[in-house]
Write a protein that holds these residues in place. Structure first.
Motif, PDB file in Angstrom:
ATOM      1  N   VAL A  87       0.838  -1.202   0.000  1.00 24.92           N
ATOM      2  CA  VAL A  87       0.000   0.000   0.000  1.00 24.92           C
ATOM      3  C   VAL A  87       0.875   1.254   0.000  1.00 24.92           C
ATOM      4  N   PHE A  88       1.967   1.210   0.755  1.00 25.32           N
ATOM      5  CA  PHE A  88       2.798   2.394   0.919  1.00 25.32           C
ATOM      6  C   PHE A  88       3.488   2.828  -0.373  1.00 25.32           C
ATOM      7  N   ILE A  89       3.997   1.891  -1.132  1.00 21.79           N
ATOM      8  CA  ILE A  89       4.744   2.276  -2.341  1.00 21.79           C
ATOM      9  C   ILE A  89       3.866   3.058  -3.321  1.00 21.79           C
ATOM     10  N   PRO A  90       2.696   2.550  -3.717  1.00 15.62           N
ATOM     11  CA  PRO A  90       1.862   3.376  -4.607  1.00 15.62           C
ATOM     12  C   PRO A  90       1.451   4.705  -3.962  1.00 15.62           C
ATOM     13  N   PHE A  91       1.181   4.694  -2.661  1.00 13.93           N
ATOM     14  CA  PHE A  91       0.832   5.934  -1.969  1.00 13.93           C
ATOM     15  C   PHE A  91       1.979   6.940  -2.053  1.00 13.93           C
ATOM     16  N   ALA A  92       3.196   6.486  -1.756  1.00 16.31           N
ATOM     17  CA  ALA A  92       4.349   7.385  -1.773  1.00 16.31           C
ATOM     18  C   ALA A  92       4.581   7.959  -3.166  1.00 16.31           C
ATOM     19  N   VAL A  93       4.445   7.111  -4.180  1.00 19.37           N
ATOM     20  CA  VAL A  93       4.725   7.541  -5.549  1.00 19.37           C
ATOM     21  C   VAL A  93       3.599   8.420  -6.093  1.00 19.37           C
ATOM     22  N   PHE A  94       2.359   7.959  -5.993  1.00 18.06           N
ATOM     23  CA  PHE A  94       1.246   8.652  -6.649  1.00 18.06           C
ATOM     24  C   PHE A  94       0.626   9.769  -5.805  1.00 18.06           C
ATOM     25  N   ALA A  95       0.430   9.538  -4.514  1.00 20.08           N
ATOM     26  CA  ALA A  95      -0.217  10.552  -3.683  1.00 20.08           C
ATOM     27  C   ALA A  95       0.772  11.591  -3.165  1.00 20.08           C
ATOM     28  N   MET A  96       1.990  11.153  -2.875  1.00 18.44           N
ATOM     29  CA  MET A  96       2.960  12.060  -2.272  1.00 18.44           C
ATOM     30  C   MET A  96       4.028  12.545  -3.248  1.00 18.44           C
ATOM     31  N   GLY A  97       4.045  11.986  -4.461  1.00 18.10           N
ATOM     32  CA  GLY A  97       4.991  12.442  -5.476  1.00 18.10           C
ATOM     33  C   GLY A  97       6.432  12.049  -5.213  1.00 18.10           C
ATOM     34  N   GLN A  98       6.650  10.995  -4.460  1.00 18.45           N
ATOM     35  CA  GLN A  98       8.007  10.528  -4.181  1.00 18.45           C
ATOM     36  C   GLN A  98       8.523   9.694  -5.356  1.00 18.45           C
ATOM     37  N   PRO A  99       9.833   9.704  -5.582  1.00 21.17           N
ATOM     38  CA  PRO A  99      10.364   8.890  -6.677  1.00 21.17           C
ATOM     39  C   PRO A  99      10.308   7.394  -6.331  1.00 21.17           C
ATOM     40  N   LEU A 100      10.080   6.586  -7.340  1.00 18.84           N
ATOM     41  CA  LEU A 100      10.113   5.134  -7.171  1.00 18.84           C
ATOM     42  C   LEU A 100      11.572   4.714  -7.060  1.00 18.84           C
ATOM     43  N   LYS A 101      11.900   3.981  -6.017  1.00 19.33           N
ATOM     44  CA  LYS A 101      13.293   3.605  -5.759  1.00 19.33           C
ATOM     45  C   LYS A 101      13.473   2.100  -5.858  1.00 19.33           C
ATOM     46  N   LEU A 102      14.648   1.723  -6.277  1.00 16.86           N
ATOM     47  CA  LEU A 102      14.998   0.303  -6.349  1.00 16.86           C
ATOM     48  C   LEU A 102      14.994  -0.321  -4.957  1.00 16.86           C
ATOM     49  N   ASP A 103      15.226   0.475  -3.931  1.00 14.63           N
ATOM     50  CA  ASP A 103      15.197  -0.038  -2.558  1.00 14.63           C
ATOM     51  C   ASP A 103      13.848  -0.640  -2.191  1.00 14.63           C
ATOM     52  N   TYR A 104      12.765  -0.129  -2.795  1.00 13.08           N
ATOM     53  CA  TYR A 104      11.439  -0.707  -2.554  1.00 13.08           C
ATOM     54  C   TYR A 104      11.399  -2.159  -3.030  1.00 13.08           C
ATOM     55  N   LEU A 105      12.037  -2.423  -4.158  1.00  9.12           N
ATOM     56  CA  LEU A 105      12.097  -3.794  -4.667  1.00  9.12           C
ATOM     57  C   LEU A 105      12.852  -4.691  -3.696  1.00  9.12           C
ATOM     58  N   TRP A 106      14.006  -4.232  -3.213  1.00  3.46           N
ATOM     59  CA  TRP A 106      14.797  -5.060  -2.286  1.00  3.46           C
ATOM     60  C   TRP A 106      14.014  -5.306  -0.991  1.00  3.46           C
ATOM     61  N   ALA A 107      13.353  -4.280  -0.482  1.00  5.71           N
ATOM     62  CA  ALA A 107      12.541  -4.451   0.724  1.00  5.71           C
ATOM     63  C   ALA A 107      11.416  -5.457   0.469  1.00  5.71           C
ATOM     64  N   GLY A 108      10.798  -5.355  -0.708  1.00  9.19           N
ATOM     65  CA  GLY A 108       9.741  -6.294  -1.066  1.00  9.19           C
ATOM     66  C   GLY A 108      10.242  -7.726  -1.146  1.00  9.19           C
ATOM     67  N   LEU A 109      11.422  -7.904  -1.715  1.00 10.18           N
ATOM     68  CA  LEU A 109      11.993  -9.252  -1.805  1.00 10.18           C
ATOM     69  C   LEU A 109      12.303  -9.816  -0.423  1.00 10.18           C
ATOM     70  N   CYS A 110      12.753  -8.977   0.490  1.00 10.54           N
ATOM     71  CA  CYS A 110      12.974  -9.435   1.868  1.00 10.54           C
ATOM     72  C   CYS A 110      11.658  -9.886   2.499  1.00 10.54           C
ATOM     73  N   LEU A 111      10.592  -9.143   2.223  1.00  7.70           N
ATOM     74  CA  LEU A 111       9.293  -9.537   2.765  1.00  7.70           C
ATOM     75  C   LEU A 111       8.765 -10.809   2.123  1.00  7.70           C
ATOM     76  N   VAL A 112       9.063 -11.018   0.849  1.00  6.01           N
ATOM     77  CA  VAL A 112       8.686 -12.287   0.203  1.00  6.01           C
ATOM     78  C   VAL A 112       9.361 -13.438   0.932  1.00  6.01           C
ATOM     79  N   GLY A 113      10.623 -13.260   1.287  1.00  6.46           N
ATOM     80  CA  GLY A 113      11.325 -14.281   2.069  1.00  6.46           C
ATOM     81  C   GLY A 113      10.670 -14.494   3.423  1.00  6.46           C
ATOM     82  N   ALA A 114      10.274 -13.415   4.078  1.00  8.83           N
ATOM     83  CA  ALA A 114       9.609 -13.527   5.377  1.00  8.83           C
ATOM     84  C   ALA A 114       8.293 -14.289   5.240  1.00  8.83           C
ATOM     85  N   VAL A 115       7.541 -13.979   4.188  1.00  2.37           N
ATOM     86  CA  VAL A 115       6.278 -14.689   3.954  1.00  2.37           C
ATOM     87  C   VAL A 115       6.546 -16.174   3.747  1.00  2.37           C
TER      88      VAL A 115
END
Length: 121
Positions: A87-115
């Motif tokens: 939820v946060f990534i689209p919110f940060a990018v679209f609602a708050m105008g933040q740049p999409l960062k590759l770090d979001y992908l790495w964080a997501g992959l860590c969470l995939v491992g946690a899942v």
């Protein structure tokens, strides 16, 4: 409406409600940084608390449904973290105008491992 919700699979009920609750919470926590930037902090806090009420009205039943349906506490928490980032990534990018960062992908992959580790047994 609640009858229709009860007919959905347990995972859809649980994670659907958690997703909706997280949308409210993300706006409560961060939306005021842009939309209420010119207001005093206490105004933002009161509005955020009002938004957070809706979050709790969805989050509490979601966790109760999931826990009663057999999801462990750890599974519910890890799923919540994945939902938060989803939820946060689209919110940060679209609602708050933040740049999409590759770090979001790495964080997501860590969470995939946690899942994987929390749901594998």
């Amino acid at each position: 409406m609640l009858d229709s919700l009860a007919r959905l699979p347990l995972s859809v009920q649980t994670f659907g409600l958690l997703t909706l609750s997280n949308i409210f919470m993300t706006y409560a926590w961060y939306g005021h940084l842009k939309s209420l930037a010119d207001r005093p902090w206490w105004v933002a806090a009161l509005i955020s608390w009002g938004i957070a009420l809706f979050e709790y009205l969805l989050q509490v039943p979601a966790n109760r449904i999931g826990y009663a349906g057999g999801f462990s506490l750890a599974q519910l928490k890890i799923a919540q973290e994945v939902i938060t980032l989803s939820v946060f990534i689209p919110f940060a990018v679209f609602a708050m105008g933040q740049p999409l960062k590759l770090d979001y992908l790495w964080a997501g992959l860590c969470l995939v491992g946690a899942v994987y580790f929390i749901f594998r047994s």
